[in-house]
Design an enzyme around this catalytic site. Structure first.
Site, PDB file in Angstrom:
ATOM      1  N   THR A  84       0.862  -1.184   0.000  1.00 46.15           N
ATOM      2  CA  THR A  84       0.000   0.000   0.000  1.00 46.15           C
ATOM      3  C   THR A  84       0.897   1.232   0.000  1.00 46.15           C
ATOM      4  O   THR A  84       2.016   1.182   0.509  1.00 46.15           O
ATOM      5  CB  THR A  84      -0.847  -0.046   1.291  1.00 46.15           C
ATOM      6  OG1 THR A  84      -1.772  -1.119   1.158  1.00 46.15           O
ATOM      7  CG2 THR A  84      -1.607   1.248   1.552  1.00 46.15           C
TER       8      THR A  84
ATOM      9  N   ARG B  20     -14.539  -6.648  -0.666  1.00 48.54           N
ATOM     10  CA  ARG B  20     -13.904  -6.340   0.634  1.00 48.54           C
ATOM     11  C   ARG B  20     -13.319  -4.918   0.605  1.00 48.54           C
ATOM     12  O   ARG B  20     -12.699  -4.503  -0.355  1.00 48.54           O
ATOM     13  CB  ARG B  20     -12.797  -7.352   0.913  1.00 48.54           C
ATOM     14  CG  ARG B  20     -11.991  -7.100   2.193  1.00 48.54           C
ATOM     15  CD  ARG B  20     -10.697  -6.373   1.933  1.00 48.54           C
ATOM     16  NE  ARG B  20      -9.820  -6.341   3.109  1.00 48.54           N
ATOM     17  CZ  ARG B  20      -8.736  -5.584   3.195  1.00 48.54           C
ATOM     18  NH1 ARG B  20      -8.388  -4.788   2.212  1.00 48.54           N
ATOM     19  NH2 ARG B  20      -7.979  -5.603   4.271  1.00 48.54           N
TER      20      ARG B  20
ATOM     21  N   GLY C  50     -10.822  -2.349   2.863  1.00 51.00           N
ATOM     22  CA  GLY C  50      -9.856  -2.327   3.963  1.00 51.00           C
ATOM     23  C   GLY C  50      -9.885  -1.014   4.717  1.00 51.00           C
ATOM     24  O   GLY C  50     -10.850  -0.243   4.653  1.00 51.00           O
ATOM     25  N   ASP C  51      -8.810  -0.758   5.440  1.00 54.25           N
ATOM     26  CA  ASP C  51      -8.722   0.432   6.293  1.00 54.25           C
ATOM     27  C   ASP C  51      -8.499   1.723   5.501  1.00 54.25           C
ATOM     28  O   ASP C  51      -8.876   2.807   5.944  1.00 54.25           O
ATOM     29  CB  ASP C  51      -7.567   0.285   7.288  1.00 54.25           C
ATOM     30  CG  ASP C  51      -6.245   0.057   6.566  1.00 54.25           C
ATOM     31  OD1 ASP C  51      -6.159  -0.911   5.777  1.00 54.25           O
ATOM     32  OD2 ASP C  51      -5.306   0.850   6.760  1.00 54.25           O
TER      33      ASP C  51
ATOM     34  N   THR D 269      -0.711   1.554   6.932  1.00 55.81           N
ATOM     35  CA  THR D 269      -0.628   0.396   6.056  1.00 55.81           C
ATOM     36  C   THR D 269      -0.560  -0.849   6.931  1.00 55.81           C
ATOM     37  O   THR D 269      -0.249  -0.766   8.112  1.00 55.81           O
ATOM     38  CB  THR D 269       0.614   0.481   5.136  1.00 55.81           C
ATOM     39  OG1 THR D 269       0.799  -0.784   4.482  1.00 55.81           O
ATOM     40  CG2 THR D 269       1.883   0.822   5.897  1.00 55.81           C
ATOM     41  N   GLY D 270      -0.851  -1.997   6.343  1.00 54.57           N
ATOM     42  CA  GLY D 270      -0.822  -3.239   7.117  1.00 54.57           C
ATOM     43  C   GLY D 270      -2.122  -3.987   6.962  1.00 54.57           C
ATOM     44  O   GLY D 270      -2.913  -3.694   6.048  1.00 54.57           O
TER      45      GLY D 270
ATOM     46  N   GLY E  22      -5.539  -4.554   7.155  1.00 54.23           N
ATOM     47  CA  GLY E  22      -6.559  -3.540   7.354  1.00 54.23           C
ATOM     48  C   GLY E  22      -7.650  -3.908   8.338  1.00 54.23           C
ATOM     49  O   GLY E  22      -8.201  -3.043   9.023  1.00 54.23           O
TER      50      GLY E  22
END
Ligand code: ASP
Length: 315
Positions: free
Chosen positions: A177, A205, A207-208, A228-229, A231
């Site tokens: 990301t 889906r 994510g964050d 990032t990571g 989510g």
């Protein structure tokens, strides 16, 4: 004030053979965009431009090079936020678009909405004159090979990409990301983040990244951050908003560390973030083994690294 710019290119188990490309990518984004910021461009323009450079780079899981979902398709999430007004724009599950961060900016500036998803986001982008790209133009051989392997692998897990224990596992899904945080000469803050999400995610889906306060946040009264990571975990602790709140009482480096501690301790989350406080100080931290990042230091040099403490200056 002296403008500041920091970018990231994902927090995950970046394999040694991809590290050079990650470092070059984040350095390049800073080298291209920092001069514009120094010459007076706004923090919002700077974070959008930096993220667009990273979306163009097939190294990263954003724009071209994004990971594939369980149907073998690219679905992109992005958000941009203006710390002066708290306005933001975001897109989720957007297809056939090279620069989702630009569509997010258009949502912020040309609509009364904050977040558009899927076909509605794509139709809006078309109406705004954003060119569509063919689906296969976003897909790299690396992602396709990985997808084919993951489909056949009954032991496939997102965890492998993020958990430090799997650092030397050759079978990690590519991630990366991208995000940028800036403060401009007027003291305005902005943040932007863009991603293809997690490999093999279910279609639809989100994510964050496009969730305010989770993957992206900016508020002139405290700071701005991009995360990032993994989510699903980043979201649970609203990582970027948590970090910005911590800036009210802590210095930037400590606020970044403390926010990642909250992620680690409250939900055993795997990820990282970059931030700038309203005084222009940087912070970054990660609970993954690596996170690609770059920023401009006090001497105007570009500093880049893939692990906190590993950074080197160049140019
Ligand atoms: N945070 C992104 C997501 O979960 C993925 C990543 O940063 O690698 O969508």
């Amino acid at each position: 004030m002296i403008p500041r710019l920091i970018v990231h290119g994902g927090a995950w188990n970046i394999p040694p053979e991809y590290e050079g490309d990650h470092l070059n990518g984040v350095r390049h984004a800073i080298a291209q965009v920092y001069p514009l910021l120094r010459d007076g461009c706004t923090a919002l323009d700077a974070v959008e431009a930096a993220v667009q450079h990273l979306e163009d780079d097939p190294t990263f899981d954003a724009g071209r090079g994004a990971v594939l979902n369980a149907d073998g398709e690219v679905e992109l999430d992005a958000m941009i936020m203006d710390g002066a007004t708290l306005r933001f724009g975001a897109v989720a599950a957007l297809q056939n678009t090279l620069h989702p961060v630009h569509v997010a900016r258009l949502i912020m500036e040309r609509t009364e909405h904050n977040l558009l998803v899927g076909v509605g986001a794509r139709r809006f982008a078309g109406e705004m004159g954003v060119p569509e790209v063919r689906a296969d133009e976003l897909v790299t051989q690396r992602e396709w090979d990985y997808y084919e392997g993951a489909r056949r692998d009954p032991a496939y897990s997102t965890r492998r990409s993020f958990q430090p224990e799997h650092e030397s596992d050759a079978n990690v899904a590519p991630h990366g990301t991208v995000g940028a945080v800036a403060v401009d000469r007027q003291g305005n803050l902005a943040a932007a983040t863009s991603t293809g999400g997690t490999a093999m995610k279910l279609p639809g889906r989100v994510g964050d990244t496009p969730i305010i306060g989770a993957g992206t946040y900016a508020d002139n009264s405290c700071g701005a951050a991009s995360a990032t990571g993994w989510g699903e975990y980043v979201m649970r602790v609203l990582l970027t908003r948590t970090a910005c709140d911590l800036l009210r009482t802590l210095e930037a480096p400590e606020a970044a560390e403390m926010a990642v501690d909250v992620l680690r301790q409250r939900v055993a989350g795997l990820g990282g973030l970059i931030l700038v406080d309203r005084g222009g100080r940087y912070g970054f931290a990660h609970s993954t083994s690596k996170m690609a990042f770059a920023y401009v230091d006090d001497c105007g040099q570009v500093v880049a690294g893939t692990r906190k403490g590993s950074q080197t200056a160049a140019g």
